[in-house]
Write a protein that holds these residues in place. Structure first.
Motif, short mmCIF file in Angstrom:
data_model
loop_
_atom_site.label_atom_id
_atom_site.label_comp_id
_atom_site.label_asym_id
_atom_site.label_seq_id
_atom_site.Cartn_x
_atom_site.Cartn_y
_atom_site.Cartn_z
N ILE A 117 23.59 -11.40 -42.86
CA ILE A 117 22.38 -10.82 -42.41
C ILE A 117 21.34 -10.15 -43.29
CG2 ILE A 117 22.87 -8.80 -41.19
CD1 ILE A 117 21.73 -9.88 -38.95
N GLY A 118 21.00 -10.02 -43.35
CA GLY A 118 19.98 -9.15 -43.97
C GLY A 118 19.83 -9.50 -45.24
N GLY A 119 20.39 -8.46 -46.30
CA GLY A 119 20.51 -9.49 -47.42
C GLY A 119 21.55 -10.01 -48.11
N SER A 120 22.30 -10.33 -46.66
CA SER A 120 23.49 -11.68 -47.02
C SER A 120 23.30 -12.86 -46.18
CB SER A 120 24.71 -10.75 -46.73
OG SER A 120 25.22 -9.56 -47.35
N SER A 172 29.48 -10.41 -46.52
CA SER A 172 28.83 -9.11 -46.17
C SER A 172 29.69 -8.23 -47.35
CB SER A 172 30.15 -8.35 -44.77
OG SER A 172 29.33 -7.45 -44.51
N LYS A 173 28.67 -7.87 -47.36
CA LYS A 173 29.04 -6.64 -48.55
C LYS A 173 30.39 -5.84 -47.33
CE LYS A 173 27.33 -2.66 -51.38
NZ LYS A 173 26.41 -2.09 -51.58
N SER A 174 29.58 -5.15 -46.89
CA SER A 174 30.33 -4.58 -46.05
C SER A 174 32.13 -5.19 -45.98
CB SER A 174 29.64 -3.17 -44.97
OG SER A 174 29.55 -4.39 -44.23
N THR A 177 30.01 -5.72 -40.73
CA THR A 177 28.61 -5.95 -40.28
C THR A 177 28.80 -6.64 -38.75
OG1 THR A 177 27.38 -5.61 -41.77
CG2 THR A 177 25.88 -6.86 -40.08
N GLY A 233 22.59 -4.78 -50.51
CA GLY A 233 22.07 -5.92 -49.95
C GLY A 233 20.92 -6.41 -50.63
N GLN A 314 12.26 -7.39 -46.19
CA GLN A 314 13.10 -6.50 -46.65
C GLN A 314 13.35 -5.29 -47.63
OE1 GLN A 314 17.62 -7.81 -48.00
NE2 GLN A 314 18.48 -6.34 -46.83
N GLU A 318 13.34 -1.61 -46.81
CA GLU A 318 14.37 -0.75 -46.76
C GLU A 318 14.16 -0.03 -48.17
OE1 GLU A 318 17.82 -2.62 -44.40
OE2 GLU A 318 18.27 -3.64 -46.25
N GLN A 444 19.71 2.97 -47.45
CA GLN A 444 18.85 2.44 -45.96
C GLN A 444 19.39 3.73 -44.34
OE1 GLN A 444 20.20 0.35 -47.98
NE2 GLN A 444 22.40 1.13 -47.25
N VAL A 447 18.50 2.64 -40.84
CA VAL A 447 19.48 1.04 -40.26
C VAL A 447 20.41 2.05 -39.44
CG1 VAL A 447 20.80 -0.64 -40.67
CG2 VAL A 447 18.61 -0.41 -42.12
O1 LIG Z 1 25.85 -7.27 -46.64
P1 LIG Z 1 26.78 -6.48 -44.97
O2 LIG Z 1 27.29 -5.28 -45.02
O3 LIG Z 1 27.04 -7.41 -43.78
O4 LIG Z 1 24.35 -5.97 -44.42
C1 LIG Z 1 23.66 -6.69 -44.27
C2 LIG Z 1 22.63 -5.99 -44.68
O5 LIG Z 1 22.57 -4.58 -43.64
C3 LIG Z 1 21.62 -3.26 -44.17
O6 LIG Z 1 23.55 -2.92 -44.54
C4 LIG Z 1 21.09 -2.82 -42.92
O7 LIG Z 1 19.92 -3.70 -42.76
C5 LIG Z 1 21.52 -4.12 -45.18
O8 LIG Z 1 20.69 -3.51 -46.17
C6 LIG Z 1 22.21 -5.16 -45.63
O9 LIG Z 1 21.73 -6.15 -46.19
#
Ligand SMILES: O=P(O)(O)OC[C@H]1O[C@](O)(CO)[C@@H](O)[C@@H]1O
Length: 526
Positions: A117-120, A172-174, A177, A233, A314, A318, A444, A447
């Motif tokens: 989702i988002g940048g991913s 997902s970077k983190s 999510t 992201g 985004q 963002e 960000q 968010v």
């Molecule tokens: O890649 P992740 O950590 O799942 O995050 C997805 C998205 O959520 C955000 O942290 C907030 O929308 C974005 O910056 C990021 O692209």
């Protein structure tokens, strides 16, 4: 517009086959000169960022997306090697998939399901749509880019009985999510329902040791690609986040990287007139008074660029939409971005653009090459592509007549290089604009508020289920249920959550309707 004015305010960049026309923006004479000092700071800040400074101070991180396409620029050998080996890993993995060495239960992979989702998701979606040719692609790419169950069903439906030859990329970077975790669990269930082992069809793209990384490692997924904290992201499309899906689809990822590197080179110029990203940032600053007073309408006259405005939403909102500047002053910065494609939009919102509230500036994107191969005449001597350009020129003129500002970006054609050019152009324009307005473009914080509130709603939902189950047969309207939960202040939330649960018969919850929706009573039958 006179030819002389056009020539004076149109900047050509043959190195990247791109031209930027600012002649319809209304820049006053001397405006560029008046911004030279501000840009000297922006160029210096960009040099520091590229040199590995902590350009994202709140999170104490470097900002390294420019190194991804020229690893020699990375501030040390360790990072350089990491970037190069990641690209090599992506290419090698794609080759193994294409050769059938790595395959699914039902044979060579035919489809890719991206879960993110988002940048991913936005970058991979933009690339897949801009550069794919379904009949020639090495894999069809699908997306779970939300936690909407019906949306996931739709993607699974498109995959149909090919799930056993579908490779799932969980991105997902983190690695934590919620929407992506939900998508992964839904995908796991879909594979299991067909007697398939998800792990044998799954790849993770995430930070080392994230929750996702640990799951992928412990379950023995096919491959894990690393994401780094120094890539945000929304600027991650040219690392594994965007490159793995693109490579599997059969897109030339080296051409993408080279295209971005070529634009990076041009946009490092310290002369505003020779730097398209600086000119773009300068235009945004002028058009919005440096305060986001006008919206940015992105109008690409090319179907393949349809998702560019979503991608830019985004990247720009963002990055630039911030409450505080770097000194802690409240500034409420940002530029609203929306758009779709021309000439389709001519039959939707261009009416308002020309005659309604003058609260925007348009960016028209022109692509010179119409298609691969010849076109038929739709009228003697006129093709459909001639019409597309005619509508672009017509809209541009019609906007100018009513003093609506516009920028026109012209590119030669759509291919890996030009798509990456555009991505890199806007990334750097955002960076320059952030320095002009004194904000941190790389965090960000806003968010988080929505994520926390969503978490509270989920917890409240669990309490509602428990309470109704413990009081089987008894019905409660929203105020009574909130009272019973000891949360009278949350009556509205209790009502909204219970209504949704009843609509989905969750945990056996149903409702007895009243005269109005909000008078409904909720219960679990005894
Ligand atoms: O890649 P992740 O950590 O799942 O995050 C997805 C998205 O959520 C955000 O942290 C907030 O929308 C974005 O910056 C990021 O692209």
């Amino acid at each position: 517009m006179s030819w002389d004015t056009f020539k004076a305010l149109t900047f050509d960049f043959p190195e990247v086959s791109l031209s930027l026309d600012l002649s319809r923006l209304g820049l006053p004479e001397g405006y560029v000169d008046s911004q030279r000092d501000a840009f000297a700071k922006a160029f210096a800040a960009m040099d520091e960022l590229e040199g590995g400074s902590i350009a994202n101070p709140d999170e104490g991180r470097m900002v390294g997306h420019y190194w991804l396409r020229n690893a020699d620029l990375a501030p040390n050998d360790e990072l350089k090697n990491t970037i190069n080996s990641s690209v090599a890993q992506i290419k090698a993995f794609a080759e193994k998939v294409h050769s059938g060495e790595v395959k699914g239960a039902n044979g060579a992979f035919t489809d890719v399901l991206v879960i993110g989702i988002g940048g991913s998701a936005l970058g991979p979606q933009f690339i897949a749509h801009a550069l794919g040719v379904p009949s020639e692609d090495k894999a069809q790419v699908h997306f779970f880019d939300n936690t909407d169950p019906d949306g996931m069903d739709l993607a699974l439906n498109a995959i149909g009985d090919r799930l056993g030859s579908t490779l799932s990329l969980v991105i997902s970077k983190s690695g934590g999510t919620a929407e992506t975790r939900n998508g992964m669990l839904e995908a796991q269930k879909a594979y299991a329902d067909m007697g398939l082992d998800f792990a044998k069809h799954a790849v993770a793209i995430t930070g080392v040791d994230s929750k996702l990384d640990k799951v992928a490692a412990s379950e023995g997924w096919l491959e894990r690609f690393e994401m780094w904290d120094w890539v945000g992201g929304r600027t991650s499309v040219l690392c594994a986040v965007g490159l793995v899906a693109a490579a599997l689809q059969g897109i030339d990822i080296q051409a993408l990287l080279d295209g971005a590197a070529a634009m990076d080179k041009v946009t490092r110029s310290k002369e505003i007139e020779k730097n398209p990203a600086a000119l773009l940032a300068l235009s945004w600053f002028f058009a919005t008074n440096g305060k986001g007073e006008k919206d940015m309408v992105i109008l690409p006259y090319k179907d393949r660029l349809l998702l560019f405005s979503r991608y830019l939403q985004q990247l720009i909102m963002e990055s630039l939409g911030k409450e505080f500047d770097l000194e802690g002053n409240v500034v409420n910065q940002g530029i609203a971005v929306y758009g779709n494609k021309g000439s389709t939009d001519q039959h939707a919102y261009v009416q308002q653009l020309r005659e309604g509230v003058p609260n925007f500036f348009a960016t028209l994107i022109e692509v010179l090459k119409d298609r691969h191969g010849p076109s038929i005449d739709v009228e003697p001597g006129v093709t459909a592509g001639d019409y597309l350009q005619g509508f672009l020129l017509g809209t541009r003129e019609a906007l100018s007549e009513k003093d609506r500002q516009s920028i026109t970006i012209t590119v030669a054609e759509i291919n890996e290089g030009s798509v990456a050019n555009l991505i890199a152009l806007y990334e750097r324009a955002v960076g320059y604009y952030a320095t002009l307005t004194g904000i941190n473009a790389y965090h960000q914080p806003g968010v988080e508020a929505g994520k926390k509130a969503a978490g509270s709603a989920i917890d409240l939902g669990k309490a509602i289920v428990e309470t109704l189950e413990a009081n089987k047969g008894e019905s409660f309207d929203a105020p009574a249920l909130a009272e019973k939960l000891g949360k009278p202040e949350s009556t509205e939330l209790v009502y909204k959550i219970a209504l949704h649960m009843a609509a989905n018969a969750k945990a056996g919850i149903s409702k007895i309707d009243g005269a109005a929706w909000h008078e409904a009573k909720f219960l679990v039958l005894a």
